[in-house]
Write a protein that holds these residues in place. Structure first.
Motif, short mmCIF file in Angstrom:
data_model
loop_
_atom_site.label_atom_id
_atom_site.label_comp_id
_atom_site.label_asym_id
_atom_site.label_seq_id
_atom_site.Cartn_x
_atom_site.Cartn_y
_atom_site.Cartn_z
N VAL A 179 58.26 7.53 62.29
CA VAL A 179 57.36 7.46 63.44
C VAL A 179 58.14 7.11 64.70
N GLN A 180 59.08 6.18 64.60
CA GLN A 180 59.87 5.79 65.77
C GLN A 180 60.75 6.95 66.26
N ILE A 181 61.38 7.65 65.33
CA ILE A 181 62.20 8.80 65.70
C ILE A 181 61.35 9.88 66.35
N SER A 182 60.17 10.11 65.82
CA SER A 182 59.27 11.12 66.38
C SER A 182 58.88 10.78 67.82
N ALA A 183 58.67 9.49 68.08
CA ALA A 183 58.33 9.07 69.45
C ALA A 183 59.49 9.33 70.40
N ALA A 184 60.72 9.03 69.96
CA ALA A 184 61.89 9.31 70.80
C ALA A 184 62.04 10.81 71.04
N ASP A 185 61.82 11.59 70.01
CA ASP A 185 61.90 13.05 70.16
C ASP A 185 60.83 13.57 71.11
N ALA A 186 59.65 12.93 71.08
CA ALA A 186 58.57 13.34 71.99
C ALA A 186 58.94 13.04 73.44
N VAL A 187 59.63 11.92 73.66
CA VAL A 187 60.11 11.60 75.02
C VAL A 187 61.08 12.68 75.48
N ALA A 188 62.00 13.07 74.60
CA ALA A 188 62.98 14.10 74.95
C ALA A 188 62.29 15.43 75.23
N ALA A 189 61.28 15.77 74.44
CA ALA A 189 60.58 17.04 74.63
C ALA A 189 59.84 17.09 75.95
N ALA A 190 59.41 15.93 76.44
CA ALA A 190 58.66 15.88 77.70
C ALA A 190 59.57 15.90 78.92
N ASN A 191 60.87 15.74 78.72
CA ASN A 191 61.81 15.68 79.84
C ASN A 191 62.18 17.07 80.32
N THR A 192 61.97 17.32 81.61
CA THR A 192 62.34 18.61 82.20
C THR A 192 63.36 18.46 83.32
N ASN A 193 63.90 17.25 83.48
CA ASN A 193 64.82 16.97 84.58
C ASN A 193 66.26 17.13 84.11
N PRO A 194 67.04 18.03 84.71
CA PRO A 194 68.42 18.22 84.27
C PRO A 194 69.32 17.02 84.54
N VAL A 198 67.84 12.03 77.28
CA VAL A 198 67.14 11.11 76.40
C VAL A 198 67.97 10.89 75.14
N GLN A 199 68.13 9.63 74.75
CA GLN A 199 68.99 9.28 73.62
C GLN A 199 68.26 8.35 72.65
N TYR A 200 68.73 8.31 71.41
CA TYR A 200 68.24 7.35 70.45
C TYR A 200 68.85 5.98 70.78
N GLY A 201 68.03 4.93 70.70
CA GLY A 201 68.51 3.62 71.10
C GLY A 201 68.30 2.51 70.09
N LEU A 213 68.75 2.93 60.27
CA LEU A 213 70.07 3.38 60.72
C LEU A 213 70.43 4.74 60.10
N GLU A 214 70.11 4.91 58.84
CA GLU A 214 70.41 6.18 58.18
C GLU A 214 69.55 7.31 58.73
N THR A 215 68.29 7.00 59.05
CA THR A 215 67.41 8.02 59.64
C THR A 215 67.90 8.44 61.01
N ILE A 216 68.39 7.48 61.81
CA ILE A 216 68.92 7.80 63.13
C ILE A 216 70.16 8.68 63.02
N ALA A 217 71.04 8.34 62.09
CA ALA A 217 72.25 9.15 61.90
C ALA A 217 71.88 10.59 61.55
N GLU A 218 70.91 10.76 60.67
CA GLU A 218 70.48 12.10 60.27
C GLU A 218 69.85 12.85 61.44
N ALA A 219 69.01 12.14 62.22
CA ALA A 219 68.34 12.79 63.34
C ALA A 219 69.34 13.20 64.42
N SER A 220 70.32 12.36 64.70
CA SER A 220 71.32 12.70 65.71
C SER A 220 72.14 13.91 65.27
N HIS A 221 72.48 13.95 63.99
CA HIS A 221 73.24 15.09 63.49
C HIS A 221 72.42 16.37 63.59
#
Length: 465
Positions: A179-194, A198-201, A213-221
């Protein structure tokens, strides 16, 4: 733009070459930039990057959180006033832009995943309105709040029953890693500014479960998204993480695929030589925060001991600069002096400092170095100089302050002219933010006694470590 000529200097590689004397600085500025306020003997250079910060519009001392050891200081963050996240970020980013900083890493402070997309949107609007580049680190954590090695229950015996009952109602409940990773991905998807990345934190390994930590590593990859994380900031984090990860926390992170050129770690005060070597091999960047580490009694990062092979490092203010004024130029001076050593030959050179602040900082925020410019009143820095061939980088690291930054140009747009922001009303925003903060004082005054007790319990808990 006016056709008259304004002579000055252009310094693209401070510490590596002398500035070029230019007959007309105007041809280096964006179309439409003002020329009337350029001081005599000005200097244009790439602006430094603030590679680790938290966007404090209201700074911590202003709500009563005085400097202390990191773990004892953290409870005081509960006294942060409730304000509009857009306004908080606008003031923080404006304060940076007025110092000549063109890009910042913003580690967002919200712990509520349900509000993350909305709050992050407000922060990104603030960066757009000010005109600076932004890396937005979306907070991720799910482990051991309040105290290492067991969380809030570790503090219970140090609190009166009534105080524990009142405080325990605020123990955070965390969403699942997915759920946390999905929220971060949603922030990135909403960004249109070059100008925004948006990064995982993950806040730090001490506050993240292995699963997270393992989920973040997989998502970043999978996504290619960068990661920005605190790592080994305080002595107590070193002690706890050594117990939690007998093989070493850096080795554990490597084993799960967390270490890569997509990762930047902040602080790293207590990294060992073998860990520095592994970070270098994996292409990880280290962000040093000298003032914050001194103010919160964490120590001095081993930057001077880093070999030429790396890891590459940058600098950040962490919201707690030397004079509490968000002056990154003074932070660079502190780093230059702090790591200068005692030998006859300086190895921590001006070139090393500016490469870190400009080029490595740009990598941390996922931007391209040398695309932006800051205009410096260089004449004021050498007004009493008897010679005209001083090394400009040495002058900057000896005398430069935020007050000498007169213009800022980011992404081909003028952000500051004659020391004043051109796109936002900083003083108006600051006044409105303070009004909001003061309106929250009744709640904060009720909270202060409990926060004092929580900090005392925290100090007592760690006193045996």
């Amino acid at each position: 733009m006016s056709e008259h000529q304004v002579p000055g200097r252009v310094l693209l590689r401070p510490g590596h070459e002398a500035a070029r004397r230019e007959p007309n600085l105007l041809r280096h500025l964006p179309d439409g930039a003002s020329s009337a306020a350029i001081p005599a003997n000005a200097l244009l250079m790439p602006p430094p990057v603030n590679a680790h910060d938290h966007g404090y519009g209201i700074r911590t001392l202003d709500f009563g959180n005085v400097d202390d050891a990191l773990e004892v200081w953290i409870p005081g963050l509960r006294l942060r006033p409730r304000t509009d996240p857009y306004l908080e970020a606008l003031v923080a980013f404006s304060r940076l832009a007025q110092t000549g900083v063109g890009a910042t890493m913003h580690c967002h402070n919200s712990l509520n995943v349900d509000r993350l997309v909305e709050e992050a949107g407000a922060v990104m609007r603030a960066a757009r309105d000010v005109g600076i580049r932004l890396a937005l680190s979306c907070p991720l954590l799910d482990y051991d709040p309040w105290a290492y090695d067991g969380g809030p229950q570790r503090l219970r015996s140090y609190l009166a029953p009534a105080d524990w009952d009142e405080l325990s109602a605020s123990i955070p409940q965390y969403a699942s890693p997915s759920v946390q990773i999905s929220a971060a991905d949603a922030v990135a998807a909403a960004n249109t500014n070059p100008l925004i990345d948006v990064q995982y934190g993950p806040i730090g390994p001490q506050w993240c479960s292995n699963a997270l930590l393992e989920t973040i590593a997989e998502a970043s990859h999978a996504t290619g998204r960068r990661i920005h994380m605190h790592l080994l900031e305080s002595p107590r984090q070193r002690l706890w993480l050594d117990r939690r990860f007998p093989q070493g926390v850096v080795r554990y992170l490597d084993d799960i695929g967390f270490l890569s050129p997509r990762l930047a770690v902040a602080h790293g005060v207590h990294l060992r030589p073998d860990e520095l070597e592994l970070l270098a091999v994996r292409g990880v960047q280290l962000v040093s925060n000298p003032s914050a580490n001194l103010r919160l009694r964490s120590g001095v990062a081993p930057l001077a001991a880093i070999p030429a092979s790396g890891p590459a490092f940058a600098f950040g203010l962490d919201g707690t600069g030397l004079d509490d004024d968000q002056d990154l130029w003074r932070e660079l001076r502190l780093a230059h002096l702090l790591h200068g050593g005692r030998g006859l030959t300086r190895t921590f050179t001006t070139g090393c400092v500016f490469d870190a602040a400009i080029h490595v900082g740009a990598k941390v925020v996922n931007a391209t170095a040398n695309e932006d410019l800051v205009l410096v009143d260089y004449g004021a820095l050498i007004v009493d100089s008897l010679i005209d061939d001083l090394d400009e980088a040495e002058v900057l690291l000896t005398r430069m302050t935020a007050a000498h930054a007169k213009g800022l140009y980011v992404g081909g747009q003028e952000v500051m002219c004659d020391g004043k922001l051109t796109r936002v009303d900083f003083e108006g925003a600051r006044a409105e933010l303070l009004q909001q903060a003061r309106a929250d004082l009744p709640r904060l005054n009720c909270e202060r006694e409990l926060v004092t007790k929580l900090a005392a319990a925290t100090r007592a808990y760690y006193s045996g470590w």
